[in-house]
Each structure stands twice: as structure tokens, then as C-alpha cells.
Design a protein around this motif. Structure first.
Motif, mmCIF file in Angstrom:
data_model
loop_
_atom_site.group_PDB
_atom_site.id
_atom_site.type_symbol
_atom_site.label_atom_id
_atom_site.label_comp_id
_atom_site.label_asym_id
_atom_site.label_seq_id
_atom_site.Cartn_x
_atom_site.Cartn_y
_atom_site.Cartn_z
ATOM 1 N N ALA A 220 -4.332 8.209 -14.441
ATOM 2 C CA ALA A 220 -4.500 6.811 -14.826
ATOM 3 C C ALA A 220 -5.861 6.269 -14.408
ATOM 4 O O ALA A 220 -6.480 6.754 -13.473
ATOM 5 N N HIS A 221 -6.287 5.207 -15.126
ATOM 6 C CA HIS A 221 -7.485 4.496 -14.715
ATOM 7 C C HIS A 221 -7.341 2.995 -14.890
ATOM 8 O O HIS A 221 -7.224 2.277 -13.927
ATOM 9 N N GLN A 222 -7.323 2.489 -16.121
ATOM 10 C CA GLN A 222 -7.446 1.049 -16.333
ATOM 11 C C GLN A 222 -6.588 0.555 -17.493
ATOM 12 O O GLN A 222 -6.756 1.000 -18.615
ATOM 13 N N PRO A 223 -5.671 -0.396 -17.244
ATOM 14 C CA PRO A 223 -4.968 -1.017 -18.369
ATOM 15 C C PRO A 223 -5.855 -2.079 -19.024
ATOM 16 O O PRO A 223 -6.693 -2.686 -18.359
ATOM 17 N N ALA A 224 -5.654 -2.283 -20.307
ATOM 18 C CA ALA A 224 -6.332 -3.396 -20.977
ATOM 19 C C ALA A 224 -5.829 -4.684 -20.348
ATOM 20 O O ALA A 224 -4.622 -4.879 -20.187
ATOM 21 N N GLU A 225 -6.735 -5.559 -19.964
ATOM 22 C CA GLU A 225 -6.345 -6.819 -19.329
ATOM 23 C C GLU A 225 -5.879 -7.842 -20.353
ATOM 24 O O GLU A 225 -5.341 -8.881 -19.983
ATOM 25 N N GLN A 226 -6.059 -7.558 -21.635
ATOM 26 C CA GLN A 226 -5.632 -8.452 -22.703
ATOM 27 C C GLN A 226 -4.217 -8.028 -23.097
ATOM 28 O O GLN A 226 -4.021 -6.998 -23.736
ATOM 29 N N VAL A 227 -3.228 -8.818 -22.686
ATOM 30 C CA VAL A 227 -1.822 -8.498 -22.944
ATOM 31 C C VAL A 227 -1.265 -9.582 -23.864
ATOM 32 O O VAL A 227 -1.221 -10.751 -23.492
ATOM 33 N N TYR A 228 -0.860 -9.179 -25.081
ATOM 34 C CA TYR A 228 -0.374 -10.128 -26.079
ATOM 35 C C TYR A 228 1.110 -9.959 -26.378
ATOM 36 O O TYR A 228 1.715 -10.790 -27.036
ATOM 37 N N ASP A 229 1.668 -8.829 -25.960
ATOM 38 C CA ASP A 229 3.067 -8.513 -26.236
ATOM 39 C C ASP A 229 3.507 -7.465 -25.222
ATOM 40 O O ASP A 229 2.875 -7.318 -24.183
ATOM 41 N N ASP B 146 0.849 -1.198 0.000
ATOM 42 C CA ASP B 146 0.000 0.000 0.000
ATOM 43 C C ASP B 146 0.878 1.239 0.000
ATOM 44 O O ASP B 146 1.786 1.348 0.823
ATOM 45 N N TRP B 147 0.611 2.164 -0.920
ATOM 46 C CA TRP B 147 1.345 3.431 -0.966
ATOM 47 C C TRP B 147 0.428 4.627 -0.767
ATOM 48 O O TRP B 147 0.752 5.746 -1.133
ATOM 49 N N SER B 148 -0.745 4.369 -0.183
ATOM 50 C CA SER B 148 -1.728 5.425 0.035
ATOM 51 C C SER B 148 -2.057 5.523 1.530
ATOM 52 O O SER B 148 -2.842 4.717 2.017
ATOM 53 N N PRO B 149 -1.492 6.462 2.293
ATOM 54 C CA PRO B 149 -0.579 7.522 1.882
ATOM 55 C C PRO B 149 0.841 7.022 1.723
ATOM 56 O O PRO B 149 1.111 5.901 2.131
ATOM 57 N N PRO B 150 1.716 7.803 1.145
ATOM 58 C CA PRO B 150 1.615 9.244 0.901
ATOM 59 C C PRO B 150 0.946 9.618 -0.414
ATOM 60 O O PRO B 150 0.566 10.763 -0.598
ATOM 61 N N TYR B 151 0.796 8.659 -1.360
ATOM 62 C CA TYR B 151 0.183 9.009 -2.637
ATOM 63 C C TYR B 151 -1.336 8.998 -2.482
ATOM 64 O O TYR B 151 -1.906 8.081 -1.900
ATOM 65 N N PRO B 152 -2.010 10.044 -3.012
ATOM 66 C CA PRO B 152 -3.426 10.232 -2.699
ATOM 67 C C PRO B 152 -4.419 9.405 -3.520
ATOM 68 O O PRO B 152 -5.566 9.267 -3.116
ATOM 69 N N SER B 153 -4.002 8.853 -4.664
ATOM 70 C CA SER B 153 -4.968 8.180 -5.533
ATOM 71 C C SER B 153 -5.146 6.721 -5.130
ATOM 72 O O SER B 153 -4.190 6.021 -4.824
ATOM 73 N N PRO B 154 -6.388 6.229 -5.143
ATOM 74 C CA PRO B 154 -6.660 4.842 -4.750
ATOM 75 C C PRO B 154 -6.224 3.831 -5.811
ATOM 76 O O PRO B 154 -6.201 4.137 -7.001
ATOM 77 N N ALA C 134 -8.904 10.281 -8.783
ATOM 78 C CA ALA C 134 -10.121 10.793 -8.154
ATOM 79 C C ALA C 134 -10.298 12.239 -8.622
ATOM 80 O O ALA C 134 -9.389 12.826 -9.191
ATOM 81 N N GLN C 135 -11.446 12.803 -8.405
ATOM 82 C CA GLN C 135 -11.664 14.189 -8.833
ATOM 83 C C GLN C 135 -10.640 15.094 -8.170
ATOM 84 O O GLN C 135 -10.487 15.089 -6.956
ATOM 85 N N LYS C 136 -9.916 15.849 -8.961
ATOM 86 C CA LYS C 136 -8.843 16.696 -8.454
ATOM 87 C C LYS C 136 -9.402 17.995 -7.898
ATOM 88 O O LYS C 136 -10.156 18.679 -8.545
ATOM 89 N N THR C 137 -8.975 18.328 -6.679
ATOM 90 C CA THR C 137 -9.335 19.612 -6.092
ATOM 91 C C THR C 137 -8.096 20.352 -5.616
ATOM 92 O O THR C 137 -8.173 21.444 -5.103
ATOM 93 N N SER C 138 -6.914 19.735 -5.787
ATOM 94 C CA SER C 138 -5.674 20.369 -5.359
ATOM 95 C C SER C 138 -4.577 20.028 -6.349
ATOM 96 O O SER C 138 -4.792 19.342 -7.334
ATOM 97 N N ARG C 139 -3.373 20.489 -6.054
ATOM 98 C CA ARG C 139 -2.240 20.227 -6.946
ATOM 99 C C ARG C 139 -1.458 18.972 -6.539
ATOM 100 O O ARG C 139 -0.279 18.873 -6.777
ATOM 101 N N THR C 140 -2.134 18.010 -5.939
ATOM 102 C CA THR C 140 -1.485 16.736 -5.626
ATOM 103 C C THR C 140 -1.174 16.019 -6.934
ATOM 104 O O THR C 140 -1.774 16.321 -7.968
ATOM 105 N N PRO C 141 -0.257 15.053 -6.920
ATOM 106 C CA PRO C 141 0.080 14.372 -8.178
ATOM 107 C C PRO C 141 -1.133 13.651 -8.774
ATOM 108 O O PRO C 141 -1.978 13.133 -8.049
ATOM 109 N N HIS C 142 -1.191 13.661 -10.103
ATOM 110 C CA HIS C 142 -2.219 12.874 -10.774
ATOM 111 C C HIS C 142 -1.916 11.394 -10.574
ATOM 112 O O HIS C 142 -0.775 11.008 -10.328
ATOM 113 N N ALA C 143 -2.934 10.565 -10.682
ATOM 114 C CA ALA C 143 -2.754 9.116 -10.528
ATOM 115 C C ALA C 143 -1.804 8.602 -11.595
ATOM 116 O O ALA C 143 -1.819 9.068 -12.731
#
Length: 192
Positions: A114-123, A38-46, A70-79
């Protein structure tokens, strides 16, 4: 518990602000904890997704972990997205991260990360949705130094101010099905 993915007798489970766990599901009626990170905290995104790669990279077992913007309301790092060495699965070790370069002033208030990687990995090409950042194509041949090799940012849907690329499904034939959280489905063909 957010998004479990099974590989053999292991379950890789994201736990939002609790990071991710690896479970031994040899006996489905009694899952056993193998490890937790787990890296939350210090990183804010779940933590959204823990995706085990189907083969080794550079002789290491790799888990691709994406946090969710998550919805950004501050200058914390993006996910961003993490690459974790799970060769010794009882001791997961982060190797690197990937984040889309951006102008922090222009992206305050947007779900840009970030949100979601494609779960289909061929290469070694990984497609990842990046909300307002669209779809990103990441070369993961070297998990210590992931590199973006292409991207596509759709136009916002009817009546929308921004795009929210949410999910992507990758077919072996090169087609990509990109879903927007607010409105829309686009079918793309990878030229990479």
C-alpha cells in the motif's frame, strides 16, 4: 510527521513508525491530542496516511489508514490498509485491514504494498495506489469487509523494471490521475 489531513476542527496526522494521531485544532496555536494509535511494531511498515471519510459508514465514523511499503528485504508482510472506527475518537478501534493478494516469493525485493488512497472520496469506492501492485479500486461500503472491485497495473516507465504507482487524484467526473514514482502519469476513466 508525514501527512496531515484536516476535517473541520480535527487534524489526522500520520507519524510514520509512530502510527497516527488525532488532534483538536479548535485553537490552531495550541493543538491538543485527542488520541493516538500505533501498530508499529509488530507490523513493520510505517503509517503514511490517515484519511477521515466525509460521512459515516454503517453508522460509524471511519478513518482509512494506509501504511507505506518500505523497500522489502525480507518476507515480512507487505504494507496494507486499515479501517479504524473513530466514532469514539478518544479510543480508535481497528475494524479490518485490506491487502492485495500476492505471491510472497515473487514480490520479495519489490515495493509491492500500500501507499496512498485518493483523498477525494465521493462514494463508497476508494482508489488506492499500491506501488508495484498498481491502482486498486476498493468497495468500502462495509468497512468490516472491504472488497477489491477492480485494478489497473500500468506498464513500467521507460528504462524501469517495475511500476511504482505513487499517488492518485480522483475527479468527480470519473477521471483518475495516476502518478508513478519513477516515471509517468496516466489519465484513466473509471468504469465502476
Amino acid at each position: 510527521c508525514h501527512h496531515p489531513i484536516r476535517k473541520g476542527n480535527r487534524l489526522y496526522v500520520s507519524y510514520w513508525h509512530g502510527g497516527f494521531v488525532i488532534l483538536d485544532i479548535s485553537d490552531m496555536s495550541q493543538p491538543k491530542l485527542v488520541s493516538h494509535l500505533d501498530w508499529s511494531p509488530p507490523y513493520p511498515s510505517p503509517t503514511h496516511t490517515a484519511l477521515p471519510l466525509p460521512w459515516k459508514l454503517m453508522d460509524r465514523e471511519i478513518l482509512v489508514v494506509s501504511d507505506e511499503e518500505a523497500q522489502k528485504t525480507s518476507r515480512t508482510p507487505h504494507a496494507f490498509m486499515w479501517f479504524v472506527d473513530i466514532t469514539e475518537e478518544t479510543r480508535p478501534v481497528p475494524l479490518s485491514t485490506y491487502i492485495v493478494p500476492h505471491d510472497p516469493e515473487a514480490t520479495v525485493g519489490l515495493q509491492f504494498g500500500a501507499h496512498q488512497p485518493a483523498e477525494q472520496v465521493y462514494d463508497t469506492l476508494l482508489f488506492v495506489t499500491w506501488f508495484a501492485g498498481g491502482l486498486r479500486a476498493i468497495d468500502i461500503a462495509n468497512p468490516y469487509v472491504p472488497k477489491e472491485v477492480g485494478y489497473y497495473v500500468p506498464l513500467p516507465g521507460k528504462g524501469q523494471n517495475t511500476v511504482k504507482s505513487n499517488d492518485v487524484f480522483r475527479c468527480e467526473n470519473g477521471l483518475l490521475y495516476l502518478v508513478d514514482r519513477l516515471e509517468g502519469l496516466e489519465i484513466l476513466e473509471s468504469q465502476l
